[in-house]
Design a protein around this motif. Structure first.
Motif, mmCIF file in Angstrom:
data_model
loop_
_atom_site.group_PDB
_atom_site.id
_atom_site.type_symbol
_atom_site.label_atom_id
_atom_site.label_comp_id
_atom_site.label_asym_id
_atom_site.label_seq_id
_atom_site.Cartn_x
_atom_site.Cartn_y
_atom_site.Cartn_z
ATOM 1 N N THR A 101 6.088 -23.305 -14.619
ATOM 2 C CA THR A 101 4.073 -23.626 -13.536
ATOM 3 C C THR A 101 3.812 -24.433 -14.569
ATOM 4 O O THR A 101 4.134 -24.427 -15.548
ATOM 5 C CB THR A 101 3.703 -21.579 -13.873
ATOM 6 N N LYS A 147 4.617 -19.676 0.494
ATOM 7 C CA LYS A 147 4.940 -18.799 -0.357
ATOM 8 C C LYS A 147 5.039 -19.382 -2.012
ATOM 9 O O LYS A 147 5.195 -20.420 -1.668
ATOM 10 C CB LYS A 147 6.213 -18.236 0.137
ATOM 11 N N SER A 148 4.226 -19.135 -2.130
ATOM 12 C CA SER A 148 4.132 -18.848 -3.666
ATOM 13 C C SER A 148 5.480 -19.084 -4.194
ATOM 14 O O SER A 148 6.545 -17.881 -3.522
ATOM 15 C CB SER A 148 3.434 -17.978 -4.260
ATOM 16 N N ILE A 174 6.012 -21.703 -9.200
ATOM 17 C CA ILE A 174 4.939 -20.812 -8.730
ATOM 18 C C ILE A 174 3.831 -21.501 -7.383
ATOM 19 O O ILE A 174 3.383 -20.636 -7.114
ATOM 20 C CB ILE A 174 4.184 -19.942 -10.149
ATOM 21 N N GLN A 175 3.557 -22.760 -7.611
ATOM 22 C CA GLN A 175 2.259 -22.670 -6.817
ATOM 23 C C GLN A 175 3.283 -24.147 -5.818
ATOM 24 O O GLN A 175 3.412 -24.658 -6.003
ATOM 25 C CB GLN A 175 1.367 -23.336 -7.505
ATOM 26 N N GLU A 185 6.229 -14.864 -4.550
ATOM 27 C CA GLU A 185 6.505 -13.542 -3.699
ATOM 28 C C GLU A 185 7.638 -14.708 -2.562
ATOM 29 O O GLU A 185 9.138 -13.700 -2.415
ATOM 30 C CB GLU A 185 5.542 -15.265 -1.766
ATOM 31 N N TYR A 188 -0.281 -14.890 -13.671
ATOM 32 C CA TYR A 188 1.113 -15.221 -12.952
ATOM 33 C C TYR A 188 1.979 -14.673 -14.325
ATOM 34 O O TYR A 188 2.828 -13.832 -13.616
ATOM 35 C CB TYR A 188 0.955 -17.035 -13.174
#
Length: 234
Positions: free
Chosen positions: A80, A59-60, A54-55, A63, A87
């Motif tokens: 994650t 871009k995440s 996720i992080q 995205e 989220y």
């Protein structure tokens, strides 16, 4: 089945691939450290299942998931380190299949993947073909013979193989044979190149050498004695 793993932490990518490859040896894994490379891979190869951190810088994962969903249908599992309702909501809105939390627990990951073991009869047929290639690559193999063995029309099988793996049957077989030849070259440096070619499934030493040079930019002999591979790396 083609699997895309995206994470900016290399150790996470290695762990994910290691766990899954042991249980699903016929899956094809593609790894990317960021969304940009992931999209390049997805545009060239049809991905069936993607694991997205996720992080990430740039871009995440959320995205990236949106952009992947625009390309074609695929399952997405988010990875994650955070148990965040925000989220989770965002992931659900874009149709994410599931999520796993870091650190990855093998039993939890494999439980999520159970449904992919036997997704459908078409995928089963492709897995059968891959098993035959991996077991009998040194023998005379062609698509017609294999199609007959698994009771499937050769033209249909050819199309499904291309769709599932993003590479044609003949190209995949040739690529696998070349990878096995690399191992033979390093395992015993006294074996003649002609013997390596035969063990890898090539009828002609000349054709083998031409293909090897084309794919790896060096001859079999140059590869065998390249200092980079003296420790047996491939």
């Amino acid at each position: 089945m083609n699997i895309l793993l995206v994470d900016d932490e290399e150790l996470e990518l290695i762990q994910l691939e290691y766990i899954m490859q042991a249980q699903f040896p016929n899956w094809q894994f593609y790894k990317a450290p960021d969304a940009s490379l992931a999209l390049q891979i997805a545009n060239k190869t049809k991905i069936s299942l993607a694991f997205l951190d996720i992080q990430m810088p740039g871009k995440s994962g959320i995205e990236l998931a949106k952009e992947l969903k625009k390309l074609y249908e695929l399952d997405i599992i988010m990875v994650t380190a955070f148990q965040s309702f925000e989220y989770a909501q965002a992931a659900l809105r874009i149709g994410v299949t599931d999520y796993v939390t870091k650190p990855i627990i093998e039993s939890e990951l494999l439980e999520i993947l159970q449904k992919y073991r036997k997704s459908n009869s078409q995928n089963d047929a492709i897995q059968d073909v891959l098993e035959i290639i991996h077991d009998e690559y040194s023998e005379k193999l062609n698509l017609s013979v294999i199609a007959s063995r698994i009771h499937m029309n050769s033209t249909y099988l050819s199309r499904k193989f291309q769709e599932e793996l993003g590479i044609g049957f003949a190209d995949y077989l040739n690529k696998y044979r070349l990878e096995m030849a690399k191992k033979f070259l390093l395992q015993n440096k006294e074996i003649a190149i002609s013997v390596v070619a035969e063990r890898a499934g090539f009828n002609s030493q000349h054709y083998f050498s031409v293909q090897f040079k084309k794919h790896f930019n060096m001859t079999p002999s140059e590869y065998r004695f390249n200092p980079k591979f003296l420790e047996g790396a491939t």
